[in-house]
Write an enzyme that holds these catalytic residues in place. Structure first.
Site, PDB file in Angstrom:
ATOM      1  CB  CYS A 220     -18.141 -55.064 -77.514  1.00 51.09           C
ATOM      2  SG  CYS A 220     -17.989 -56.212 -76.133  1.00 51.09           S
TER       3      CYS A 220
ATOM      4  CG  ASN B 242     -14.517 -59.812 -74.154  1.00 48.05           C
ATOM      5  OD1 ASN B 242     -13.584 -60.507 -73.757  1.00 48.05           O
ATOM      6  ND2 ASN B 242     -15.347 -60.239 -75.078  1.00 48.05           N
TER       7      ASN B 242
ATOM      8  CB  CYS C  70     -22.920 -56.658 -73.092  1.00 49.77           C
ATOM      9  SG  CYS C  70     -23.114 -56.176 -71.359  1.00 49.77           S
ATOM     10  NE  ARG C  71     -21.702 -53.563 -77.211  1.00 47.92           N
ATOM     11  CZ  ARG C  71     -21.135 -52.409 -77.479  1.00 47.92           C
ATOM     12  NH1 ARG C  71     -21.549 -51.707 -78.521  1.00 47.92           N
ATOM     13  NH2 ARG C  71     -20.161 -51.944 -76.721  1.00 47.92           N
ATOM     14  CB  SER C  72     -17.444 -58.926 -78.343  1.00 41.99           C
ATOM     15  OG  SER C  72     -16.865 -58.802 -77.074  1.00 41.99           O
TER      16      SER C  72
ATOM     17  CG  ASP D 234     -22.751 -50.620 -74.146  1.00 43.00           C
ATOM     18  OD1 ASP D 234     -23.194 -51.627 -73.572  1.00 43.00           O
ATOM     19  OD2 ASP D 234     -21.796 -49.948 -73.717  1.00 43.00           O
TER      20      ASP D 234
HETATM   21  P1  4NP Z   1     -20.017 -54.463 -73.913  1.00 42.54           P
HETATM   22  O1  4NP Z   1     -20.881 -53.640 -72.855  1.00 42.54           O
HETATM   23  O2  4NP Z   1     -19.033 -53.490 -74.508  1.00 42.54           O
HETATM   24  O3  4NP Z   1     -21.033 -54.910 -74.913  1.00 42.54           O
HETATM   25  O4  4NP Z   1     -19.365 -55.591 -73.161  1.00 42.54           O
HETATM   26  C1  4NP Z   1     -20.306 -52.916 -71.806  1.00 42.54           C
HETATM   27  C2  4NP Z   1     -19.925 -53.554 -70.650  1.00 42.54           C
HETATM   28  C3  4NP Z   1     -19.402 -52.839 -69.596  1.00 42.54           C
HETATM   29  C4  4NP Z   1     -19.258 -51.460 -69.708  1.00 42.54           C
HETATM   30  C5  4NP Z   1     -19.636 -50.821 -70.871  1.00 42.54           C
HETATM   31  C6  4NP Z   1     -20.142 -51.548 -71.915  1.00 42.54           C
HETATM   32  N1  4NP Z   1     -18.770 -50.707 -68.626  1.00 42.54           N
HETATM   33  O5  4NP Z   1     -18.743 -49.469 -68.714  1.00 42.54           O
HETATM   34  O6  4NP Z   1     -18.347 -51.290 -67.603  1.00 42.54           O
END
Ligand code: 4NP
Length: 159
Positions: free
Chosen positions: A8, A11, A13-15, A126
């Site tokens: 993602c 790294n 939340c989703r992955s 996201d």
């Molecule tokens: P992820 O979510 O891609 O599912 O881990 C996010 C986590 C942090 C951020 C964006 C998306 N950020 O902008 O810090």
């Protein structure tokens, strides 16, 4: 051994959740000698951090899963180390493909294409700037997609 890398943006939340849910299905089906998984982010904002507290709380509550993965950044070597790279959305997919070396081994896929209930969707949304409900929805979405993905991989590699 078939290796899968879930990717993602951050790294956190989703992955890392996709990785843990996929491995939970693998463990429950006693397929540990056939599949292994890891996760990474295309961005470097959260290197070394545990998953977001909202992701961890939801994972524990809904699936009794304790997430221990620490965020790392996706890099071109991953194309040589994994059989499958599974992106959470199209932006992740494009950023992954920008790093693709000529001798890449991995096949790059979109996680949402394995949703058993919805067709024509390509995004695991996201949840980072969302609510607790968004985290819960992503959890159930990934629960389904990882299960369907494992089922297809397993069927494909039976012979
Ligand atoms: P992820 O979510 O891609 O599912 O881990 C996010 C986590 C942090 C951020 C964006 C998306 N950020 O902008 O810090």
């Amino acid at each position: 051994m078939i290796s899968v890398l879930f990717v993602c943006l951050g790294n956190i939340c989703r992955s890392p959740l996709a990785e843990a849910l996929f491995m939970q299905h693998v463990n429950k089906q006693l397929l540990n000698d056939k599949f292994k998984a890891d996760s990474a982010g295309t961005a470097s904002y959260h290197l070394g951090e545990l998953a977001d507290i909202r992701t961890r709380n939801t994972a524990l509550r809904i699936s009794n899963l304790k997430l221990t993965h620490k965020a790392r950044q996706f890099n071109s070597q991953d194309f040589l180390l994994f059989d499958y790279i599974v992106a959470m959305d199209k932006t992740n997919f494009q950023n992954i493909m920008k790093l693709r070396p000529d001798n890449a081994k991995a096949e790059v896929l979109l996680m949402r294409h394995f949703d058993s209930m919805i067709q024509n969707e390509d995004t695991i949304p996201d949840p980072y700037y969302g609510t607790d409900i968004d985290f819960e929805e992503v959890h159930y979405m990934l629960l389904d997609c990882t299960q369907t993905f494992l089922k297809k991989l397993n069927a494909k590699n039976k012979n």
